[in-house]
Design a protein around this motif. Structure first.
Motif, short mmCIF file in Angstrom:
data_model
loop_
_atom_site.label_atom_id
_atom_site.label_comp_id
_atom_site.label_asym_id
_atom_site.label_seq_id
_atom_site.Cartn_x
_atom_site.Cartn_y
_atom_site.Cartn_z
N PHE A 109 47.21 45.33 38.62
CA PHE A 109 45.95 44.62 38.88
C PHE A 109 45.36 44.12 37.57
O PHE A 109 44.96 42.95 37.45
CB PHE A 109 44.93 45.53 39.55
CG PHE A 109 45.26 46.00 40.94
CD1 PHE A 109 46.33 45.48 41.65
CD2 PHE A 109 44.47 46.97 41.55
CE1 PHE A 109 46.61 45.92 42.94
CE2 PHE A 109 44.75 47.41 42.83
CZ PHE A 109 45.82 46.88 43.53
N HIS A 110 45.29 45.01 36.60
CA HIS A 110 44.62 44.65 35.34
C HIS A 110 45.46 43.65 34.54
O HIS A 110 44.90 42.78 33.86
CB HIS A 110 44.30 45.90 34.53
CG HIS A 110 43.07 46.60 35.02
ND1 HIS A 110 41.81 46.23 34.63
CD2 HIS A 110 42.92 47.61 35.91
CE1 HIS A 110 40.92 47.00 35.24
NE2 HIS A 110 41.56 47.84 36.03
N ARG A 111 46.76 43.74 34.64
CA ARG A 111 47.57 42.72 33.96
C ARG A 111 47.37 41.36 34.62
O ARG A 111 47.34 40.33 33.93
CB ARG A 111 49.05 43.12 33.99
CG ARG A 111 49.37 44.29 33.06
CD ARG A 111 50.83 44.50 32.89
NE ARG A 111 51.47 43.39 32.17
CZ ARG A 111 52.77 43.37 31.85
NH1 ARG A 111 53.56 44.40 32.20
NH2 ARG A 111 53.28 42.35 31.20
N GLN A 112 47.21 41.33 35.93
CA GLN A 112 46.93 40.07 36.61
C GLN A 112 45.57 39.51 36.20
O GLN A 112 45.43 38.30 35.98
CB GLN A 112 47.01 40.28 38.12
CG GLN A 112 48.44 40.52 38.61
CD GLN A 112 48.50 41.00 40.05
OE1 GLN A 112 47.77 41.89 40.45
NE2 GLN A 112 49.40 40.43 40.83
N LEU A 113 44.58 40.38 36.06
CA LEU A 113 43.27 39.93 35.58
C LEU A 113 43.36 39.40 34.16
O LEU A 113 42.74 38.39 33.81
CB LEU A 113 42.26 41.07 35.67
CG LEU A 113 41.91 41.55 37.08
CD1 LEU A 113 41.04 42.80 37.01
CD2 LEU A 113 41.20 40.47 37.88
N GLU A 114 44.14 40.06 33.32
CA GLU A 114 44.33 39.58 31.95
C GLU A 114 44.99 38.21 31.93
O GLU A 114 44.82 37.44 30.98
CB GLU A 114 45.19 40.59 31.17
CG GLU A 114 44.46 41.90 30.87
CD GLU A 114 45.42 43.00 30.43
OE1 GLU A 114 46.65 42.73 30.31
OE2 GLU A 114 44.96 44.15 30.24
N HIS A 115 45.76 37.92 32.98
CA HIS A 115 46.41 36.61 33.09
C HIS A 115 45.61 35.67 33.96
O HIS A 115 46.18 34.79 34.63
CB HIS A 115 47.84 36.78 33.61
CG HIS A 115 48.81 37.25 32.57
ND1 HIS A 115 49.43 36.39 31.69
CD2 HIS A 115 49.25 38.49 32.25
CE1 HIS A 115 50.22 37.08 30.89
NE2 HIS A 115 50.14 38.35 31.21
N ALA A 141 43.41 36.07 36.63
CA ALA A 141 43.05 36.24 38.04
C ALA A 141 41.53 36.40 38.19
O ALA A 141 40.88 37.07 37.39
CB ALA A 141 43.76 37.44 38.65
N TRP A 142 40.98 35.77 39.23
CA TRP A 142 39.55 35.87 39.56
C TRP A 142 39.21 37.26 40.03
O TRP A 142 38.15 37.80 39.74
CB TRP A 142 39.24 34.85 40.65
CG TRP A 142 37.89 34.94 41.28
CD1 TRP A 142 36.75 34.29 40.89
CD2 TRP A 142 37.52 35.69 42.45
NE1 TRP A 142 35.71 34.59 41.73
CE2 TRP A 142 36.16 35.45 42.70
CE3 TRP A 142 38.23 36.53 43.32
CZ2 TRP A 142 35.48 36.04 43.77
CZ3 TRP A 142 37.56 37.12 44.38
CH2 TRP A 142 36.19 36.87 44.60
N GLY A 143 40.09 37.87 40.79
CA GLY A 143 39.90 39.20 41.36
C GLY A 143 41.17 39.62 42.06
O GLY A 143 42.24 39.04 41.84
N ILE A 144 41.07 40.61 42.92
CA ILE A 144 42.24 41.13 43.64
C ILE A 144 41.98 41.06 45.13
O ILE A 144 40.89 41.42 45.60
CB ILE A 144 42.53 42.59 43.22
CG1 ILE A 144 42.81 42.68 41.72
CG2 ILE A 144 43.69 43.17 44.03
CD1 ILE A 144 44.08 41.96 41.27
#
Length: 421
Positions: free
Chosen positions: A88-94, A96-99
């Motif tokens: 999740f946090h790697r996606q946010l670092e890339h 992402a608006w949210g999950i």
């Protein structure tokens, strides 16, 4: 909170709960084991063992970040694919608006690891879960939560459970993908009735429309495009009728992992509305991709100039029986491999440190703990060999492994991903 919670994952002790890890690592923390940078093939890992490719995982994260930015989309990847807070946090670092998530338990996991924006792509009428959401919203002004509604009855149940809540819960009307599809309102007239029911409450706030285009019956580009056009038209009509009067922006959301190219195309034509529009894409399977279902249907196959996702999973199993020249058995089965859509794919054979293609070897079935291998004439396979298997459907790959090594191409394990299914 997120930094502390992620740090606690590294403090967890390695033991019998985590299959495939080296027995002599028992008692080490995950952080200590990570620091040892053990090799997946030579440093005590036992078969079966599932691994994520470090390089392919990073490639997929970057590719979807670039894709969303190129097409002017906000991105809330569906976290139920992995249920892994580190991812999740790697996606946010890339970017992402949210999950995106599917059920209240998953939202609780996300909140425990500091996720501040959650899109629940499902209806929510459970009173206990709604009261918990209300408490989270009251305690954290930065927390943004959105969920589906698709019936007047559902609105009434939500309103009753949320009586006295400090902040309204943001909702989007889910437009069903057609007769025989899954959840969602079937007609525009019913959508208007649901919107009116939301407007009559103080506990809910209508902020947009959403749905899931992969549920369109006999989905193809034309049918998916037609449904997405309906979704955009619904947002326009509700806006003209003043249904988003309490919103700060209008959310228009769709996008599984099969048709996000069509979502991008249709969303590019959303007209100017009374408020800013959040065009929210929710594709989630991209993070690990796969060697079966999604590899066949990824939009990047249709638009290759956009790039290509790479399968990041490999399940390693060991040949434990070779009863005939035509048959062998490896020690990974239904408890280890995704099998709901396609069987695993034999890709490579590893023996004495050397790897070669699994030519003439096919997985023909799975028992609970065995893969049935068919071996063609001349196929080189012996008891003791490791077989690298590609997997189909990441959603049911992650849920079989609670701690997954992330390995570089040479086998060096550089991280461990904790899942919470």
């Amino acid at each position: 909170m997120s930094t502390e919670a992620l740090a606690r994952l590294a403090e967890e002790r390695v033991d019998h709960r985590f299959k495939g890890l080296p027995p002599d690592a028992d008692g080490l923390t995950v952080g200590e084991l990570t620091a040892q940078r053990r090799n997946l093939f030579t440093d005590g890992f036992t078969t079966p063992v599932l691994a994520l490719s470090a390089e392919r995982l990073e490639h997929n994260l970057k590719l979807m970040e670039t894709y969303a930015a190129r097409h002017g989309l906000a991105f809330a990847p569906h976290g139920k694919t992995s249920m892994a807070p580190q991812l999740f946090h790697r996606q946010l670092e890339h970017g992402a608006w949210g999950i995106t998530l599917a059920v209240p338990h998953q939202v609780r996991v996300a909140r425990a690891f500091g996720i501040s924006r959650v899109f629940l792509a499902n209806e929510l009428v459970d009173p206990a879960a709604l009261r918990w959401v209300a408490a989270e919203l009251a305690a954290d002004p930065s927390f943004r939560f959105i969920c589906y509604v698709d019936s007047v009855r559902g609105v009434e149940l939500m309103d009753a459970a949320l009586e006295g809540a400090a902040r309204p819960v943001d909702v989007v009307v889910e437009l069903g993908a057609g007769e025989g599809a899954r959840t969602g309102v079937r007609t525009e007239a019913e959508c208007a009735a649901v919107a009116d029911a939301v407007a009559a409450t103080d506990t809910l706030r209508l902020v947009g429309v959403a749905g899931y285009e992969a549920e369109v019956p006999q989905a193809d580009p034309e049918r998916v495009r037609a449904w997405l056009t309906r979704l955009v038209g619904l947002a326009v009509d509700l806006d003209k009728a003043g249904k988003f009067a309490r919103a700060e922006e209008i959310v228009v959301s769709a996008g599984g992992s099969a048709w996000f190219d069509t979502v991008s195309e249709v969303f590019a034509g959303i007209p100017e509305l009374s408020l800013p529009v959040l065009k929210l894409l929710r594709s989630g399977a991209y993070v690990s991709h796969d060697d079966g279902h999604y590899r066949k249907i990824t939009p990047f196959n249709r638009v290759p100039e956009e790039g290509a996702l790479e399968p990041a999973f490999r399940l390693w199993a060991q040949v434990v029986s070779r009863p005939s020249p035509e048959q062998a058995f490896a020690n990974a089965g239904k408890r280890d491999a995704a099998y709901d859509l396609d069987l695993p794919f034999a890709q490579v054979v590893r023996r004495d440190g050397a790897e070669r293609p699994a030519t003439g070897i096919e997985v023909t079935g799975l028992s609970d703990q065995h893969a049935w291998l068919s071996t063609a004439s001349g196929a080189e396979l012996e008891v003791g060999d490791w077989v690298g298997l590609g997997l189909s459907h990441p959603c049911t790959s992650f849920d079989k492994w609670s701690l997954i090594p992330v390995a570089e191409a040479d086998g060096t394990v550089v991280a461990y991903v904790r899942t919470f299914f």
